[in-house]
Design a protein around this motif. Structure first.
Motif, PDB file in Angstrom:
ATOM      1  N   UNK A   1     -34.427 -32.402-116.029  1.00  0.00           N
ATOM      2  CA  UNK A   1     -33.121 -32.154-116.644  1.00  0.00           C
ATOM      3  C   UNK A   1     -32.603 -30.750-116.371  1.00  0.00           C
ATOM      4  N   UNK A   2     -31.307 -30.579-116.642  1.00  0.00           N
ATOM      5  CA  UNK A   2     -30.714 -29.247-116.643  1.00  0.00           C
ATOM      6  C   UNK A   2     -30.925 -28.649-118.028  1.00  0.00           C
ATOM      7  N   UNK A   3     -31.345 -27.399-118.101  1.00  0.00           N
ATOM      8  CA  UNK A   3     -31.532 -26.711-119.377  1.00  0.00           C
ATOM      9  C   UNK A   3     -30.910 -25.323-119.273  1.00  0.00           C
ATOM     10  N   UNK A   4     -29.915 -25.044-120.103  1.00  0.00           N
ATOM     11  CA  UNK A   4     -29.241 -23.753-120.088  1.00  0.00           C
ATOM     12  C   UNK A   4     -30.095 -22.651-120.700  1.00  0.00           C
ATOM     13  N   UNK A   5     -29.821 -21.427-120.321  1.00  0.00           N
ATOM     14  CA  UNK A   5     -30.583 -20.281-120.839  1.00  0.00           C
ATOM     15  C   UNK A   5     -30.374 -20.085-122.346  1.00  0.00           C
TER      16      UNK A   5
ATOM     17  N   UNK B   1     -33.305 -50.113-116.996  1.00  0.00           N
ATOM     18  CA  UNK B   1     -32.656 -49.226-117.964  1.00  0.00           C
ATOM     19  C   UNK B   1     -32.143 -47.991-117.233  1.00  0.00           C
ATOM     20  N   UNK B   2     -30.895 -47.637-117.479  1.00  0.00           N
ATOM     21  CA  UNK B   2     -30.336 -46.408-116.902  1.00  0.00           C
ATOM     22  C   UNK B   2     -29.395 -45.787-117.928  1.00  0.00           C
ATOM     23  N   UNK B   3     -29.631 -44.528-118.251  1.00  0.00           N
ATOM     24  CA  UNK B   3     -28.728 -43.843-119.179  1.00  0.00           C
ATOM     25  C   UNK B   3     -28.794 -42.336-118.965  1.00  0.00           C
ATOM     26  N   UNK B   4     -27.808 -41.661-119.489  1.00  0.00           N
ATOM     27  CA  UNK B   4     -27.734 -40.204-119.357  1.00  0.00           C
ATOM     28  C   UNK B   4     -27.503 -39.579-120.724  1.00  0.00           C
ATOM     29  N   UNK B   5     -27.997 -38.361-120.883  1.00  0.00           N
ATOM     30  CA  UNK B   5     -27.840 -37.617-122.132  1.00  0.00           C
ATOM     31  C   UNK B   5     -27.217 -36.261-121.852  1.00  0.00           C
TER      32      UNK B   5
ATOM     33  N   UNK C   1     -29.595 -34.663-118.796  1.00  0.00           N
ATOM     34  CA  UNK C   1     -30.527 -35.383-117.945  1.00  0.00           C
ATOM     35  C   UNK C   1     -30.090 -36.821-117.775  1.00  0.00           C
ATOM     36  N   UNK C   2     -30.550 -37.449-116.711  1.00  0.00           N
ATOM     37  CA  UNK C   2     -30.262 -38.868-116.507  1.00  0.00           C
ATOM     38  C   UNK C   2     -31.464 -39.529-115.850  1.00  0.00           C
TER      39      UNK C   2
ATOM     40  N   UNK D   1     -40.006 -29.798-124.035  1.00  0.00           N
ATOM     41  CA  UNK D   1     -40.563 -28.819-123.096  1.00  0.00           C
ATOM     42  C   UNK D   1     -39.518 -27.776-122.692  1.00  0.00           C
ATOM     43  N   UNK D   2     -38.233 -28.121-122.807  1.00  0.00           N
ATOM     44  CA  UNK D   2     -37.156 -27.208-122.410  1.00  0.00           C
ATOM     45  C   UNK D   2     -36.824 -26.174-123.489  1.00  0.00           C
ATOM     46  N   UNK D   3     -37.197 -26.486-124.735  1.00  0.00           N
ATOM     47  CA  UNK D   3     -36.821 -25.614-125.842  1.00  0.00           C
ATOM     48  C   UNK D   3     -37.514 -24.263-125.764  1.00  0.00           C
ATOM     49  N   UNK D   4     -36.732 -23.228-126.012  1.00  0.00           N
ATOM     50  CA  UNK D   4     -37.282 -21.876-126.057  1.00  0.00           C
ATOM     51  C   UNK D   4     -37.462 -21.479-127.520  1.00  0.00           C
TER      52      UNK D   4
END
Length: 206
Positions: free
Chosen positions: A34-38, A145-149, A163-164, A201-204
């Protein structure tokens, strides 16, 4: 002579191992990246509201079903607090929001203040049905199954995580059909789990 023979044949072993690796790898399925912003932060003080999912698939009620799986998995695996669905529905009703996909940034920010949340999760289901497929387990119907968040900052409306994923019941199938998922519900649950783990896992830490 035997030693020389073994030395001559030994380079073949790494080649065989490499070939087996590339044969088995597709059966394992691709991992979610996924993309995760700073600016994305976690912690007990962070609250997130999950908005009703948009359903673009052929599966009736797939948006609500997938949204429920995401809710359960995020509650299990994320350190942030998730708003009660009833509270979310009440707030949307007061703001007269019917389609969360077309919600304006101003309305979103206002909702964030009303609900006292830091993040909003929006989802779109693109595919949720059974399709014909063939593989090591034979020919038959398998779930797809296909979806995006998207997760938005409630104070700005900007995307901080996205993410998708597109998953089939045969993604992790190996020899003799082992690993094939036959149930649409199980595939949806496994995909929701994958998203929840990737988000956690992306959470800071704050």
């Amino acid at each position: 002579m035997k030693t020389d023979s073994l030395q001559k044949r030994s380079p073949v072993l790494p080649a065989i191992a490499l070939l087996l690796f590339w044969i088995i790898l597709p059966a394992c399925g691709s991992s979610l990246k996924p993309f995760a912003g700073h600016e994305l932060r976690g912690g007990e003080g962070v609250r997130m509201a999950i908005l009703p999912f948009e359903n673009l698939s052929k599966g009736q009620g797939a948006g609500k079903t997938m949204g429920n799986y995401i809710l359960v998995e995020f509650l299990k695996r994320s350190s942030i607090r998730i708003s009660d669905p009833g509270e979310v529905a009440e707030a949307l009703s007061k703001e007269r929001v019917r389609l969360t996909t077309s919600i304006s940034k101003g309305t979103l920010i206002a909702l964030g203040k009303t609900m006292n949340v830091n993040l909003f999760l929006l989802g779109t289901v693109h595919d949720y049905d059974m399709q014909m497929a063939s593989g090591a387990g034979g020919t038959g119907q398998v779930p797809v199954v296909a979806f995006s968040l998207r997760i938005l900052d409630a104070s700005t409306g900007e995307i901080v995580w996205a993410g998708n994923a597109a998953r089939r019941g045969t993604d992790r199938e190996t020899v003799f059909g082992l690993g094939r998922i036959q149930s649409l519900d199980r595939l949806a649950e496994e995909t929701a789990k994958e998203f929840a783990e990737a988000f956690a896992a992306s959470l800071k830490k704050p």
